[in-house]
Scaffold this motif. Structure first.
Motif, PDB file in Angstrom:
ATOM      1  N   UNK A 151     -34.359  72.757  57.989  1.00  0.00           N
ATOM      2  CA  UNK A 151     -33.883  74.054  58.445  1.00  0.00           C
ATOM      3  C   UNK A 151     -34.024  75.096  57.332  1.00  0.00           C
ATOM      4  N   UNK A 152     -33.588  74.696  56.153  1.00  0.00           N
ATOM      5  CA  UNK A 152     -33.620  75.598  55.009  1.00  0.00           C
ATOM      6  C   UNK A 152     -35.059  76.000  54.682  1.00  0.00           C
ATOM      7  N   UNK A 153     -35.961  75.005  54.696  1.00  0.00           N
ATOM      8  CA  UNK A 153     -37.354  75.298  54.364  1.00  0.00           C
ATOM      9  C   UNK A 153     -37.978  76.242  55.381  1.00  0.00           C
ATOM     10  N   UNK A 154     -37.683  75.980  56.676  1.00  0.00           N
ATOM     11  CA  UNK A 154     -38.235  76.848  57.731  1.00  0.00           C
ATOM     12  C   UNK A 154     -37.746  78.286  57.557  1.00  0.00           C
ATOM     13  N   UNK A 155     -36.439  78.433  57.307  1.00  0.00           N
ATOM     14  CA  UNK A 155     -35.879  79.786  57.199  1.00  0.00           C
ATOM     15  C   UNK A 155     -36.494  80.521  56.018  1.00  0.00           C
ATOM     16  N   UNK A 156     -36.685  79.812  54.898  1.00  0.00           N
ATOM     17  CA  UNK A 156     -37.224  80.480  53.716  1.00  0.00           C
ATOM     18  C   UNK A 156     -38.704  80.764  53.866  1.00  0.00           C
ATOM     19  N   UNK A 157     -39.395  79.966  54.716  1.00  0.00           N
ATOM     20  CA  UNK A 157     -40.797  80.266  54.996  1.00  0.00           C
ATOM     21  C   UNK A 157     -40.912  81.525  55.838  1.00  0.00           C
ATOM     22  N   UNK A 251     -24.604  83.604  69.161  1.00  0.00           N
ATOM     23  CA  UNK A 251     -23.907  84.149  68.001  1.00  0.00           C
ATOM     24  C   UNK A 251     -24.784  85.166  67.271  1.00  0.00           C
ATOM     25  N   UNK A 252     -26.060  84.842  67.151  1.00  0.00           N
ATOM     26  CA  UNK A 252     -26.978  85.778  66.491  1.00  0.00           C
ATOM     27  C   UNK A 252     -27.030  87.084  67.268  1.00  0.00           C
ATOM     28  N   UNK A 264     -37.519  80.524  70.750  1.00  0.00           N
ATOM     29  CA  UNK A 264     -37.679  80.829  69.319  1.00  0.00           C
ATOM     30  C   UNK A 264     -36.511  80.250  68.548  1.00  0.00           C
ATOM     31  N   UNK A 265     -36.805  79.545  67.478  1.00  0.00           N
ATOM     32  CA  UNK A 265     -35.732  79.006  66.654  1.00  0.00           C
ATOM     33  C   UNK A 265     -35.157  80.119  65.782  1.00  0.00           C
ATOM     34  N   UNK A 266     -33.846  80.064  65.532  1.00  0.00           N
ATOM     35  CA  UNK A 266     -33.250  81.088  64.668  1.00  0.00           C
ATOM     36  C   UNK A 266     -33.943  81.156  63.310  1.00  0.00           C
ATOM     37  N   UNK A 267     -34.331  79.986  62.781  1.00  0.00           N
ATOM     38  CA  UNK A 267     -34.963  79.986  61.461  1.00  0.00           C
ATOM     39  C   UNK A 267     -36.267  80.775  61.478  1.00  0.00           C
ATOM     40  N   UNK A 268     -36.979  80.733  62.614  1.00  0.00           N
ATOM     41  CA  UNK A 268     -38.257  81.440  62.697  1.00  0.00           C
ATOM     42  C   UNK A 268     -38.050  82.949  62.622  1.00  0.00           C
ATOM     43  N   UNK A 269     -36.859  83.407  62.979  1.00  0.00           N
ATOM     44  CA  UNK A 269     -36.584  84.842  62.905  1.00  0.00           C
ATOM     45  C   UNK A 269     -35.862  85.200  61.611  1.00  0.00           C
ATOM     46  N   UNK A 270     -35.717  84.236  60.712  1.00  0.00           N
ATOM     47  CA  UNK A 270     -35.086  84.525  59.433  1.00  0.00           C
ATOM     48  C   UNK A 270     -33.569  84.408  59.444  1.00  0.00           C
ATOM     49  N   UNK A 271     -33.025  83.661  60.399  1.00  0.00           N
ATOM     50  CA  UNK A 271     -31.580  83.425  60.412  1.00  0.00           C
ATOM     51  C   UNK A 271     -31.331  81.966  60.086  1.00  0.00           C
ATOM     52  N   UNK A 272     -30.501  81.734  59.102  1.00  0.00           N
ATOM     53  CA  UNK A 272     -30.137  80.373  58.754  1.00  0.00           C
ATOM     54  C   UNK A 272     -28.701  80.185  59.225  1.00  0.00           C
ATOM     55  N   UNK A 273     -28.536  79.496  60.347  1.00  0.00           N
ATOM     56  CA  UNK A 273     -27.199  79.316  60.917  1.00  0.00           C
ATOM     57  C   UNK A 273     -26.713  77.921  60.566  1.00  0.00           C
TER      58      UNK A 273
END
Lengths: 495, 305
Positions: A151-157, A251-252, A264-273
């Motif tokens: 999750x963390x890696x996806x969000x930071x990518x 929530x987002x 769309x995953x939250x991480x793909x939009x830059x949200x790390x939940x």
């Protein structure tokens, strides 16, 4: 970016659909103690659908925190004892087949493995943090069990500086495990946030709370007030008092006003939940070097007169857990008079009596089994009004029931977030959520089968290509040889 | 909220209208109602038996709602046999032939009503003069809608004061009956049991068309919006018949269009058709259009692949 919001409390906007539920958080304010160690722990060798590979053998002695199986999320011994064998264990999810589980007989000493020591120093960059998370086997503790590292890696990518959202909005009515954790360990969660943000370069963090969650709010405000660092910017946001505000996509939308695209995953939009328990686990892993071996579980439901939360080791059998809390409940569960749901009353599913607590078991909800006879759908559209993903549950139900998969996919059945809001309002008491879960698994299986067929076809075509290339090569070689022998490419005649 | 509670609430909301109707047209309705209820329960039980379905489906009360709607739509003086035929047609043919509750394409009550309307035109036109009519010249007579339609060259003003059976805004009695149904309907909307879009569309389109065609009340006038709202079965249909969720479209926009369509058809049949009122045919025709409205207007998942 707006001026610093550090420690400020704001109220979020709203999300589509949803409904107000009567909340009876009966476990609120009860003490948070550790559940007594069971004599035998069963540790399923899988994380979600992916299997884990064990690295210990029968008869081996292990100590608390020792790595015992590797995979997408590593598994560590929850206590010290002896591995007595391996046995089939019903999976947590009802649709999944039984999985092999390590049997760990606790020796009662509960001593840490000597390798579990504070590493010292904060992780300086993402790689360092990732390494420590990986070694600690941390998965999302909110319910989905998604590996934290991925999750963390996806969000930071996806984003240079993702927005961290700590989702302490309880996902189900009656559940209070996040609240109990924040009330008792708000400081550690805040430290965890600082660690994570520092290593991943995150500047802003929102902590989302239920508006009635006063215990967690006061503890958090105290912890935020005592902070020395000014970065990251941490603010508290009160979520709308509607179900399913604890669902991350909703929530987002409530917090940022952004509606994620379907699928769309939250991480793909830059949200790390992240769930606060996940952040807490991260803190323990980074500062104490302790892997994830226990979690908070809310034990509640109509059949539990005195709901509580407990720190429970991973692999703790639910019968032992219930027996230690309330012996008659465990007896009734064994007798089939009660059912225990994994999770909460809306989206939870009944557990087998032999089930154990996993990394994503945030609650156990005991109640009498309910027998309802679903009546025909009368097309009333109440489900359409509450669907937070703006799907058409009644249409999806009809399409899925009649096996019209392409049409169901066109209507977005795979974007169902399985929140169960439609079940709550259906006047015909149709089990919509169950149908949708089933349909989604059918579609996933079909997709897998399609992918396998595609791969087989591709393999066959490649084989054909190779074979014809080989044939061509052989012919050319033969012609060349003939040319050498006869001096000219004439037709070869038998002697 | 469950399906049987919804049906009970609908029956409760029908009650004021039914009581006012009994007040104006006599206790014949009580006999018809008991005949209709008995028929509904036996037909439902029989068909469920034939379809090998559990009899517990009787408890949902939808058959009783259908029976009640049919009875209230029929004149009070019809023979019990006609009531029985209407209820049987509505439930057995209108509902169960399609697969029972939730699967029927047409509103069962209107299927039953239309069946007897075309089969027994004379009996169906025989409405008694409501209580309060000054010196009625016969026991049964034409309804205000009928008188209005066949009024010859009279202006609206003339017929209002010259012919018997006209009240303040609709027909004598009818205006009160419709008002009571309006009250019941508003209560259902407030309790979130029916969707406001269907009655809004239907009453809006009837009102708009009537307002355009009223022309101040000449001899060619087609009647004022108030006359159309408060005469015949307009409000009963708007709140209790057209709002049947099973036979209305699913989409929200579709429900508005569905209501507008019913209103237009009612107005057209009343004004240019050979029947004085056109509720049943308008509802049935619009039911047939509901799947197409859904096909055109149903919201899909946004950007769904």
């Amino acid at each position: 970016m707006a001026a610093t919001m550090n420690g400020h409390v704001t109220t979020a906007c709203d999300f589509d659909g949803g409904l107000v539920l009567e909340q009876a958080r009966r476990s609120r304010g009860t003490e948070l103690a550790s559940a007594p160690l069971p004599p035998l722990l069963r540790l399923p060798l899988c994380h979600g659908p992916s299997p884990l590979r064990t690295i210990v053998g029968t008869g081996e002695r292990v100590q608390k925190g020792q790595l015992i199986a590797c995979g997408t999320v590593d598994l560590h011994a929850p206590t010290s004892g002896e591995i007595t064998g391996i046995a089939l264990q019903p999976a947590t999810h009802p649709a999944a087949p039984a999985v092999p589980a390590l049997l760990l007989a606790a020796d009662g000493l509960d001593v840490w493995h000597p390798h579990v020591v504070p590493v010292g120093g904060m992780p300086q960059n993402l790689e360092d943090l990732a390494r420590r998370i990986h070694h600690a086997g941390i998965a999302g503790l909110g319910g989905a069990g998604y590996p934290l590292l991925a999750k963390l890696e996806r969000a930071c990518e996806a984003a240079q500086r993702p927005l961290l959202i700590v989702n302490a909005v309880e996902s189900e009515p009656g559940m209070t495990s996040d609240e109990a954790l924040l009330h008792a360990h708000a400081g550690e969660v805040v430290t965890g946030i600082e660690t994570l943000c520092g290593a991943a370069g995150i500047r802003r963090c929102l902590i989302a709370l239920d508006p009635d969650n006063v215990p967690a709010r006061s503890a958090l405000e105290a912890a935020l007030g005592a902070r020395a660092a000014s970065s990251p910017d941490i603010a508290i946001v009160l979520a709308p008092p509607r179900f399913p505000a604890g669902s991350e996509r909703q929530l987002i939308q409530a917090l940022t006003g952004t509606r994620l695209a379907p699928g769309q995953r939250p991480t793909a939009a830059g949200y790390l939940v992240l769930n606060p328990a996940t952040v807490h686990g991260l803190h323990r892993a980074v500062s104490l070097g302790q892997p994830l071996i226990e979690r908070i579980v809310t034990i509640t439901g109509p059949a539990i007169p005195n709901p509580v939360h407990r720190w429970v080791r991973i692999g703790h059998p639910i019968t032992d857990l219930l027996d230690a809390h309330l012996p008659q409940v465990a007896a009734q569960l064994a007798g089939g008079e009660l059912e225990v749901l994994h999770g909460g009353p809306v989206t939870g599913w009944p557990l087998a009596a032999a089930a154990v607590v996993g990394k994503q078991t945030y609650g156990l909800y005991a109640r009498r089994p309910r027998w309802t006879v679903p009546r025909p759908c009368i097309n009333c559209s109440r489900c359409v009004d509450v669907c937070p993903e703006r799907l058409l549950p009644q249409v999806l139900l009809r399409l899925a029931d009649s096996g019209q998969w392409p049409a169901a996919q066109r209507h977005g059945i795979e974007h169902c977030i399985e929140c169960g809001a439609c079940d709550l309002v259906c006047p015909s008491e149709l089990p919509l959520l169950r149908h949708f879960r089933h349909s989604k698994s059918v579609l996933a299986r079909r997709r897998e089968a399609d992918a396998r067929a595609q791969a087989a076809k591709q393999r066959f075509e490649q084989h054909q290509q190779r074979a014809s290339a080989q044939q061509k090569l052989d012919r050319e070689r033969r012609d060349a040889r003939l040319h050498r022998l006869k001096g000219a490419p004439t037709r070869w005649l038998p002697p | 909220l469950s399906t049987d509670r919804i049906m009970r609430a609908v029956m409760l909301a029908l009650l004021p209208g039914a009581l006012v109707q009994i007040h104006f047209f006599g206790p014949g309705y009580l006999i018809n109602l008991s005949v209709a209820f008995a028929t509904a329960l036996s037909v439902e039980a029989l068909v469920l038996r034939l379809r090998a379905q559990p009899l517990s489906a009787l408890r949902d009360g939808s058959a009783l709602v259908t029976a009640m709607l049919i009875t209230l739509a029929l004149p009070p003086s019809v023979e019990p046999a006609i009531v029985i035929i209407a209820v049987f047609g509505g439930l057995a043919i209108g509902k169960h032939v399609y697969g029972g509750l939730g699967a029927n394409l047409f509103n069962p009550a209107m299927v039953g009503y239309a069946l007897v309307l075309v089969s027994f035109p004379r009996e169906m036109a025989a409405w008694p003069a409501p209580v309060g009519t000054p010196a009625p010249d016969a026991v049964t007579g034409a309804t205000p809608l009928e008188r209005f339609k066949h009024r010859g060259g009279l202006t609206v003003e003339d017929i209002w004061h010259g012919a018997e059976g006209f009240g303040h805004i609709g027909g004598i009695g009818w205006e009160w009956i419709n008002l009571a149904f309006l009250a019941g309907g508003v209560w259902l909307i407030a309790r979130n049991i029916i969707d406001w879009r269907v009655p809004a569309g239907m009453l809006g389109s009837i009102g708009a068309l009537a307002a355009v065609a009223y022309d101040g009340g000449s001899s060619a006038s087609l009647g004022s919006p108030l006359f159309h709202w408060f005469s015949g079965g307009t409000l009963l249909a708007a709140f209790f018949i057209a709002t049947d969720p099973v036979t209305a479209p699913t989409s929200r926009h579709g429900r508005i269009v569905f209501g507008i369509l019913i209103g237009m058809l009612v107005f057209a049949i009343r004004s240019f058709g050979s029947y004085p009122d056109g509720i049943a045919f308008s509802v049935l025709l619009s039911n047939a259009a509901a799947p197409m409205l859904d096909h055109l207007l149903l919201r899909r998942a946004p950007d769904a692949t």
